[in-house]
Design a protein around this motif. Structure first.
Motif, PDB file in Angstrom:
ATOM      1  N   ALA A  49       0.787  -1.325  -0.031  1.00  0.00           N
ATOM      2  CA  ALA A  49      -0.070  -0.131   0.050  1.00  0.00           C
ATOM      3  C   ALA A  49       0.783   1.312  -0.006  1.00  0.00           C
ATOM      4  O   ALA A  49       0.486   2.551  -0.335  1.00  0.00           O
ATOM      5  N   SER A  50       2.208   1.058   0.282  1.00  0.00           N
ATOM      6  CA  SER A  50       3.017   2.514   0.406  1.00  0.00           C
ATOM      7  C   SER A  50       3.062   3.149  -1.030  1.00  0.00           C
ATOM      8  O   SER A  50       2.994   2.421  -2.132  1.00  0.00           O
ATOM      9  N   ALA A  51       3.227   4.476  -0.898  1.00  0.00           N
ATOM     10  CA  ALA A  51       3.134   5.051  -1.975  1.00  0.00           C
ATOM     11  C   ALA A  51       4.444   4.846  -3.087  1.00  0.00           C
ATOM     12  O   ALA A  51       4.039   4.486  -4.419  1.00  0.00           O
ATOM     13  N   VAL A  52       5.452   4.390  -2.570  1.00  0.00           N
ATOM     14  CA  VAL A  52       6.522   4.087  -3.472  1.00  0.00           C
ATOM     15  C   VAL A  52       6.143   2.926  -4.179  1.00  0.00           C
ATOM     16  O   VAL A  52       6.600   2.462  -5.139  1.00  0.00           O
ATOM     17  N   ALA A  53       5.585   2.020  -3.265  1.00  0.00           N
ATOM     18  CA  ALA A  53       5.139   0.610  -3.974  1.00  0.00           C
ATOM     19  C   ALA A  53       4.224   0.507  -4.960  1.00  0.00           C
ATOM     20  O   ALA A  53       4.322   0.266  -6.241  1.00  0.00           O
ATOM     21  N   ARG A  54       3.318   1.447  -4.738  1.00  0.00           N
ATOM     22  CA  ARG A  54       2.104   1.977  -5.987  1.00  0.00           C
ATOM     23  C   ARG A  54       2.466   2.486  -7.117  1.00  0.00           C
ATOM     24  O   ARG A  54       2.024   2.534  -8.098  1.00  0.00           O
ATOM     25  N   GLY A  55       3.899   3.063  -6.878  1.00  0.00           N
ATOM     26  CA  GLY A  55       4.300   3.978  -7.964  1.00  0.00           C
ATOM     27  C   GLY A  55       5.338   3.013  -9.092  1.00  0.00           C
ATOM     28  O   GLY A  55       5.733   3.490 -10.041  1.00  0.00           O
ATOM     29  N   THR A  56       5.536   1.793  -8.482  1.00  0.00           N
ATOM     30  CA  THR A  56       6.690   1.213  -9.482  1.00  0.00           C
ATOM     31  C   THR A  56       5.945   0.847 -10.785  1.00  0.00           C
ATOM     32  O   THR A  56       4.766   0.798 -10.990  1.00  0.00           O
ATOM     33  N   PRO A  57       6.644   0.693 -11.774  1.00  0.00           N
ATOM     34  CA  PRO A  57       6.446   0.572 -13.419  1.00  0.00           C
ATOM     35  C   PRO A  57       5.596  -0.549 -13.458  1.00  0.00           C
ATOM     36  O   PRO A  57       4.514  -0.290 -14.406  1.00  0.00           O
ATOM     37  N   GLN A  58       5.658  -1.681 -12.857  1.00  0.00           N
ATOM     38  CA  GLN A  58       5.048  -2.881 -13.049  1.00  0.00           C
ATOM     39  C   GLN A  58       3.754  -3.075 -12.494  1.00  0.00           C
ATOM     40  O   GLN A  58       3.001  -3.997 -12.474  1.00  0.00           O
ATOM     41  N   ARG A  59       3.472  -2.281 -11.407  1.00  0.00           N
ATOM     42  CA  ARG A  59       2.217  -2.219 -10.810  1.00  0.00           C
ATOM     43  C   ARG A  59       0.916  -2.227 -11.142  1.00  0.00           C
ATOM     44  O   ARG A  59       0.006  -3.254 -10.984  1.00  0.00           O
ATOM     45  N   GLY A  60       0.714  -1.436 -12.464  1.00  0.00           N
ATOM     46  CA  GLY A  60      -0.609  -1.407 -12.994  1.00  0.00           C
ATOM     47  C   GLY A  60      -1.081  -2.622 -13.575  1.00  0.00           C
ATOM     48  O   GLY A  60      -2.115  -3.278 -13.542  1.00  0.00           O
ATOM     49  N   ALA A  61       0.312  -3.165 -14.483  1.00  0.00           N
ATOM     50  CA  ALA A  61      -0.087  -4.495 -15.097  1.00  0.00           C
ATOM     51  C   ALA A  61      -0.281  -5.664 -14.211  1.00  0.00           C
ATOM     52  O   ALA A  61      -1.142  -6.539 -14.362  1.00  0.00           O
ATOM     53  N   ALA A  62       0.461  -5.602 -13.243  1.00  0.00           N
ATOM     54  CA  ALA A  62       0.337  -6.545 -12.027  1.00  0.00           C
ATOM     55  C   ALA A  62      -1.227  -6.578 -11.363  1.00  0.00           C
ATOM     56  O   ALA A  62      -1.605  -7.952 -11.337  1.00  0.00           O
ATOM     57  N   GLU A  63      -1.541  -5.537 -11.066  1.00  0.00           N
ATOM     58  CA  GLU A  63      -3.057  -5.732 -10.424  1.00  0.00           C
ATOM     59  C   GLU A  63      -4.081  -6.080 -11.338  1.00  0.00           C
ATOM     60  O   GLU A  63      -5.014  -6.882 -11.236  1.00  0.00           O
ATOM     61  N   ALA A  64      -3.942  -5.732 -12.758  1.00  0.00           N
ATOM     62  CA  ALA A  64      -4.904  -6.017 -13.971  1.00  0.00           C
ATOM     63  C   ALA A  64      -4.811  -7.464 -14.015  1.00  0.00           C
ATOM     64  O   ALA A  64      -6.094  -8.058 -14.244  1.00  0.00           O
ATOM     65  N   LEU A  65      -3.595  -7.968 -14.026  1.00  0.00           N
ATOM     66  CA  LEU A  65      -3.332  -9.546 -14.237  1.00  0.00           C
ATOM     67  C   LEU A  65      -4.234 -10.188 -13.238  1.00  0.00           C
ATOM     68  O   LEU A  65      -5.001 -10.984 -13.327  1.00  0.00           O
ATOM     69  N   VAL A  66      -3.926  -9.647 -11.769  1.00  0.00           N
ATOM     70  CA  VAL A  66      -4.509 -10.488 -10.585  1.00  0.00           C
ATOM     71  C   VAL A  66      -6.019 -10.394 -10.593  1.00  0.00           C
ATOM     72  O   VAL A  66      -6.797 -11.447 -10.374  1.00  0.00           O
TER      73      VAL A  66
END
Ligand code: MLT
Length: 273
Positions: free
Chosen positions: A156-173
């Motif tokens: 949930a941290s801001a730095v984790a939410r901002g990583t480049p792979q985050r959006g694709a990982a959430e969409a896949l899950v």
């Protein structure tokens, strides 16, 4: 994908790379695609990542217990890599299954990697919550499950939410959760709720074990996994910054490095007779 026929269903197994097998067991309610960040390990390992029964493209009959899923995984390994011992790596539900593969089929297992998972059985409150969730999914479908689970799966941290792979990982899950049949979800929740406590199961310390936990995992937090590591002789816990409950997908590079270092430190594997 390879087909592995079992007595009552057929498992689809993602099978890439070469070398000693690494059996990758996915979490709930996901499928083999959660290991997409581990394809980079195919240069040094044969990656065997089943869609466990009822999940992903395996479809078919829903799971009845974690022990059954362990026997399925053992059957897949025996069919696809006869005579081999595997490093068995499982995340969350896959971690529960991996534990039972090690206990029920010790001759198939060179080492265990337990990721964002735990040894303990459910508490009565956790069992009741699973029962309630199953009833809601039965009424309203897997959208309810995605809403319940997604906010807790990723760091949930801001730095984790901002990583480049985050959006694709959430969409896949999200896609994996929404695509899981309701019958599989309700059956798996029952299997999770009734799984046995494994706290004492590894006290003899005969299986080399690495535990990996996201520093921001709120489902199986680092303190929980540290307590588990303490009851497995010789086990080591690695805590990965900026990850939640989906460490291999949230930071594949960090996870793959940990796994490769662990495997490199294992004694040479002897094949089974
Ligand atoms: C999973 O990710 O597989 C689940 O969180 C397992 C569980 O609910 O215990």
């Amino acid at each position: 994908m390879r087909d592995v026929p079992l007595a009552d269903t057929t498992l689809r197994v993602h099978d890439v790379g070469g070398g000693e097998p690494l059996l990758l067991l996915h979490g709930f309610p996901l499928d083999h695609r959660m290991w997409s960040g581990q394809e980079a390990l195919a240069g040094r390992h044969r990656l065997l990542a089943p869609d466990q029964r009822g999940f992903g493209r395996s479809g078919g009959s829903a799971p009845s217990s974690v022990e059954q899923l362990a026997d399925d995984a053992a059957a897949a390994l025996t069919a696809l890599a006869p005579g081999a011992r595997a490093v068995v790596c499982g995340l969350s539900l896959g971690g529960y299954v991996a534990q039972h593969v090690a206990i029920r089929h010790p001759d198939l297992v060179a080492a265990l990697v337990l990721v964002d998972t735990k040894l303990e059985a459910d508490t009565p409150d956790a069992r009741a919550a699973r029962h309630d969730l199953a009833a809601r999914v039965q009424r309203a479908g897997t959208r309810v499950l995605a809403e319940a689970m997604l906010p807790r799966l990723f760091a949930a941290s801001a730095v984790a939410r901002g990583t480049p792979q985050r959006g694709a990982a959430e969409a896949l899950v999200r896609a994996m959760i929404l695509g899981t049949p309701v019958a599989t979800v309700t059956a798996a929740l029952a299997a999770l709720a009734t799984r046995p406590d494994m706290t004492g199961a590894f006290a003899a310390g005969t299986v080399p074990t690495l535990l990996v936990c996201g520093a921001e995992d709120v489902i199986t937090p680092p303190e929980r996994m540290a307590a588990d590591a303490a009851v497995i002789p010789g086990a080591r816990l690695a805590v990965v910054p900026r990850c939640g409950h989906m460490t291999p997908l949230e930071d594949p590079a960090a996870f793959n490095t940990l796994l490769a270092e662990f495997v490199d430190g294992l004694p040479r594997r002897e094949r089974r007779a």
